[in-house]
Design a protein around this motif. Structure first.
Motif, short mmCIF file in Angstrom:
data_model
loop_
_atom_site.label_atom_id
_atom_site.label_comp_id
_atom_site.label_asym_id
_atom_site.label_seq_id
_atom_site.Cartn_x
_atom_site.Cartn_y
_atom_site.Cartn_z
N CYS A 214 0.71 -1.23 -0.03
CA CYS A 214 -0.22 -0.02 0.04
C CYS A 214 0.79 1.32 -0.09
CB CYS A 214 -0.79 0.00 1.19
SG CYS A 214 -1.96 1.50 1.52
N LEU A 215 0.53 2.12 -0.74
CA LEU A 215 1.24 3.60 -0.95
C LEU A 215 0.22 4.75 -0.41
CD1 LEU A 215 3.68 4.94 -1.61
CD2 LEU A 215 2.79 5.10 -3.93
N VAL A 216 0.49 5.46 0.41
CA VAL A 216 -0.31 6.41 1.07
C VAL A 216 0.59 7.96 0.73
CG1 VAL A 216 -1.48 7.60 2.82
CG2 VAL A 216 -1.37 5.16 2.86
N THR A 217 -0.04 8.80 -0.14
CA THR A 217 0.85 9.93 -0.69
C THR A 217 0.03 11.04 -0.53
OG1 THR A 217 0.12 9.69 -2.96
CG2 THR A 217 2.26 8.74 -2.37
N LYS A 218 0.43 12.31 -0.24
CA LYS A 218 -0.15 13.41 -0.06
C LYS A 218 -0.57 13.71 -1.56
CE LYS A 218 0.04 18.42 0.97
NZ LYS A 218 1.05 19.48 1.64
N LYS A 219 -2.04 14.32 -1.60
CA LYS A 219 -2.69 14.67 -2.88
C LYS A 219 -1.83 15.73 -3.49
CE LYS A 219 -5.73 14.93 -6.08
NZ LYS A 219 -5.90 13.91 -7.19
N GLY A 220 -1.45 15.64 -4.84
CA GLY A 220 -1.12 16.83 -5.34
C GLY A 220 0.58 17.07 -5.45
N LEU A 221 1.09 15.78 -5.16
CA LEU A 221 2.56 15.86 -5.14
C LEU A 221 3.15 15.87 -6.71
CD1 LEU A 221 3.66 13.11 -2.58
CD2 LEU A 221 3.58 15.68 -2.43
N SER A 222 4.16 16.68 -7.03
CA SER A 222 4.61 16.61 -8.46
C SER A 222 4.70 15.57 -9.45
CB SER A 222 5.99 17.71 -8.33
OG SER A 222 6.97 17.05 -7.69
N ARG A 234 -4.59 8.81 -1.98
CA ARG A 234 -4.05 10.12 -2.04
C ARG A 234 -4.93 10.77 -0.70
NH1 ARG A 234 -0.25 8.39 -5.04
NH2 ARG A 234 -1.03 7.84 -7.30
N TYR A 235 -4.15 11.48 0.00
CA TYR A 235 -4.62 12.08 1.17
C TYR A 235 -4.43 13.66 1.21
CZ TYR A 235 -0.39 12.83 3.39
OH TYR A 235 1.13 13.06 3.75
N SER A 236 -5.31 14.25 1.92
CA SER A 236 -5.37 15.73 1.75
C SER A 236 -6.06 16.50 3.13
CB SER A 236 -5.95 16.44 0.70
OG SER A 236 -6.04 17.96 0.67
N TYR A 237 -5.49 17.65 3.13
CA TYR A 237 -6.19 18.26 4.59
C TYR A 237 -7.65 18.70 4.08
CZ TYR A 237 -7.62 22.92 6.59
OH TYR A 237 -8.32 24.04 7.14
N ASN A 238 -7.79 19.37 2.83
CA ASN A 238 -9.21 19.69 2.38
C ASN A 238 -9.50 19.54 0.97
OD1 ASN A 238 -7.24 21.68 1.45
ND2 ASN A 238 -8.47 23.27 2.75
N ASP A 239 -8.56 19.01 0.28
CA ASP A 239 -8.89 18.71 -1.26
C ASP A 239 -10.00 17.78 -1.46
OD1 ASP A 239 -8.66 18.01 -3.94
OD2 ASP A 239 -6.46 18.29 -4.21
N VAL A 260 -13.45 12.65 9.15
CA VAL A 260 -12.29 12.04 7.99
C VAL A 260 -13.24 11.10 6.91
CG1 VAL A 260 -10.31 10.69 7.47
CG2 VAL A 260 -10.34 12.15 9.74
N SER A 261 -13.11 11.40 5.99
CA SER A 261 -13.89 10.72 4.73
C SER A 261 -12.93 10.04 3.87
CB SER A 261 -14.43 11.89 3.81
OG SER A 261 -15.22 11.18 2.79
N GLY A 262 -13.23 8.92 3.65
CA GLY A 262 -12.24 8.05 2.99
C GLY A 262 -13.29 7.27 1.65
N PRO A 263 -12.53 6.33 1.02
CA PRO A 263 -13.31 5.63 -0.12
C PRO A 263 -14.30 4.78 0.68
CG PRO A 263 -11.13 4.81 0.07
CD PRO A 263 -11.16 6.04 1.00
N VAL A 284 -4.46 12.58 9.01
CA VAL A 284 -5.51 12.02 8.01
C VAL A 284 -4.78 10.91 7.40
CG1 VAL A 284 -6.40 12.32 5.65
CG2 VAL A 284 -7.00 14.06 7.45
N ALA A 285 -3.25 11.38 7.26
CA ALA A 285 -2.42 10.21 6.55
C ALA A 285 -2.30 8.92 7.72
CB ALA A 285 -1.03 10.81 6.27
N ALA A 286 -2.28 9.28 8.75
CA ALA A 286 -2.11 8.27 9.67
C ALA A 286 -3.42 7.48 9.72
CB ALA A 286 -1.81 8.85 11.15
N ILE A 287 -4.31 8.16 9.88
CA ILE A 287 -5.68 7.36 9.75
C ILE A 287 -6.02 6.56 8.57
CG2 ILE A 287 -8.36 7.72 9.78
CD1 ILE A 287 -7.93 10.11 11.62
N THR A 288 -5.58 7.15 7.52
CA THR A 288 -5.47 6.34 6.32
C THR A 288 -4.88 4.82 6.57
OG1 THR A 288 -5.54 8.18 4.98
CG2 THR A 288 -4.92 6.17 3.65
N VAL A 289 -3.44 5.12 7.03
CA VAL A 289 -2.93 3.67 7.35
C VAL A 289 -3.66 2.85 8.15
CG1 VAL A 289 -0.88 2.73 8.23
CG2 VAL A 289 -0.72 4.72 6.91
N ALA A 290 -4.38 3.30 9.44
CA ALA A 290 -4.92 2.47 10.27
C ALA A 290 -6.23 1.90 10.15
CB ALA A 290 -5.34 3.52 11.57
#
Length: 452
Positions: A214-222, A234-239, A260-263, A284-290
């Motif tokens: 599994c790969l968890v990345t901040k939304k919008g990385l270049s 892909r996680y974000s504060y408010n995207d 926190v809203s996920g898929p 939000v990133a940590a909760i995604t992993v959990a």
């Protein structure tokens, strides 16, 4: 090659470093005889000594043990360091910290958190979530978790949560089952040379996720399109387009409350008692992993509410009705931007006095324009001289370089004692102290000056 289970005696050169001390604690917990060198006495080295680890503070070959199974050094140690040279010249097993982390994680389920900033907080949050919920993990952190006052803990569960350090490309020795990437902004250009090479290294890191991982990345990385694994979030504060994000945010008495809203899922009523909007994104990133690990929602909610933060990450050194002092490790332009924005989100009416100690001549030079832009977000800035760490001075690179690029009017460069005298005279109500050098040693003095 030395096998991990064969190490009975181990020596650390630079044992007081945050990553090195975690490894020292790991071997001590396994019953090994641990000793080391560091150039300065710090609260961390004192704590290691209290735990029975022998440390000396002079670079002397006659002070080192000669019957050790392995010697570990940090890249911050100069190649000509007398103790390091002795061990190398006399055929000892001499390895970097990253090599030892590779040994430790070869047979475990690994959650590896990388990023040019944010990784320490996210690593600590994930490790805390797993520990507090009862899931269990071994943790190697790049900061001191306030809940447990340590940067390492062990567990019977064969799960390792580890901060994946990009410096010296160390993180490429790890093989994650779950990887998190928080940011890939330019940093450590003394190692990588260009921003593109930094990005390439993170693409390589993402590519090391095990099949089915599994790969968890901040939304919008270049390089988002190149950051792929079997399971991607892909996680974000408010995207709103992110897979996982915070919604329905409110601020109450300095704490954040949000969902926190996920898929296909939502966890309501998350309470984070840690300042900084960027820390909402971190959790939000940590909760995604959990959630990927199927940890119960109630357990996640309780763990987040109980999280006390990480030492020197938006840490309140003083907070009363008159004065607030915040201590933070921020040493990159984007970290400063997030820090100042986070302070502004809570303290909306007070003037913000920022005391910043630049870290490394190379970083100051490479990112000078970005530093100036972020520093301009404060109301008042006091720059301390650059903390050199492992580097020799660079011609023309001083704190005045940043000062001259800043547009802010209320700015100055002061030596440490002059800064303390200024705080004593002006008594600003909101002081933020930032940097990765030894500025933390001044925080208590500022607190003492301002405490009634």
């Amino acid at each position: 090659m030395v096998k991990l289970n064969d190490i009975q005696k181990i020596y650390f050169i630079g044992i007081g470093g945050i990553g090195m001390s975690a490894l020292a604690r790991y071997f001590k917990s396994r019953g090994a005889e641990v000793s080391g060198y560091d150039k300065t006495v710090t609260p961390l080295t004192k704590e290691l000594e209290r735990q029975g680890i022998d440390i000396h503070y002079e670079e002397r070959v006659d002070s080192i043990p000669h019957d050790v199974d392995a010697v570990v050094y940090t890249p911050a140690i100069p190649a000509a360091h007398a103790e390091l040279v002795y061990y190398r010249d006399n055929g000892y097993t001499v390895v970097k910290r990253s090599d030892v982390l590779q040994w430790i994680t070869e047979g475990s389920f690994n959650i590896c958190v990388g990023g040019t900033h944010g990784k320490t907080t996210v690593t600590s949050m994930i490790a805390h979530l797993l520990r507090h919920s009862g899931y269990g993990c071994n943790a190697f952190l790049g900061g001191i978790a306030a809940n447990y006052n340590t940067n390492f803990w062990s567990s019977d569960r064969n799960v390792v949560v580890v901060e994946a350090d990009e410096y010296d490309r160390s993180f490429l020795k790890l093989v994650p089952d779950i990887a998190v990437v928080t940011a890939i902004d330019p940093d450590h250009l003394d190692i990588y040379g260009t921003a593109q090479e930094v990005e390439n290294a993170f693409v390589q890191f993402a590519g090391k996720v095990k099949p089915g991982g599994c790969l968890v990345t901040k939304k919008g990385l270049s390089r988002e399109v190149d950051l792929q694994a079997s399971h991607n979030y892909r996680y974000s504060y408010n995207d709103s387009t992110a897979d996982v994000k915070a919604v329905n945010l409110t601020v109450e008495n300095g704490s954040y409350r949000f969902d926190v809203s996920g898929p296909g899922w939502i966890i309501s009523s998350i309470e984070l008692n840690m300042g900084g909007l960027h820390n909402i994104e971190n959790v939000v990133a940590a909760i995604t992993v959990a959630k990927h690990l199927n940890i119960n929602d109630d357990a996640i909610r309780a763990a987040v509410a109980a999280f006390k933060g990480v030492r020197r990450r938006f840490e309140y050194a003083l907070k009363n009705d008159t004065y607030t002092v915040i201590d933070d490790y921020a040493h990159h332009p984007e970290e400063l931007r997030a820090l100042i924005s986070g302070v502004r989100s809570i303290f909306t009416k007070q003037q913000l006095t920022l005391v910043f100690q630049p870290h490394l001549f190379s970083r100051t030079n490479d990112l000078a324009d970005g530093f100036a832009e972020s520093l301009d977000m404060a109301d008042e800035v006091i720059l301390l001289p650059i903390y050199p760490a492992r580097e020799l001075p660079m011609p023309g690179v001083t704190s005045e370089l940043l000062l001259n690029k800043m547009k802010l009017t209320n700015k100055q460069v002061l030596e440490k004692e002059a800064m303390l005298e200024y705080i004593k005279t002006k008594r600003p109500s909101l002081v933020v102290m930032a940097g990765a050098g030894d500025i933390d040693a001044l925080v208590q003095q500022v607190k003492t000056i301002l405490e009634p």
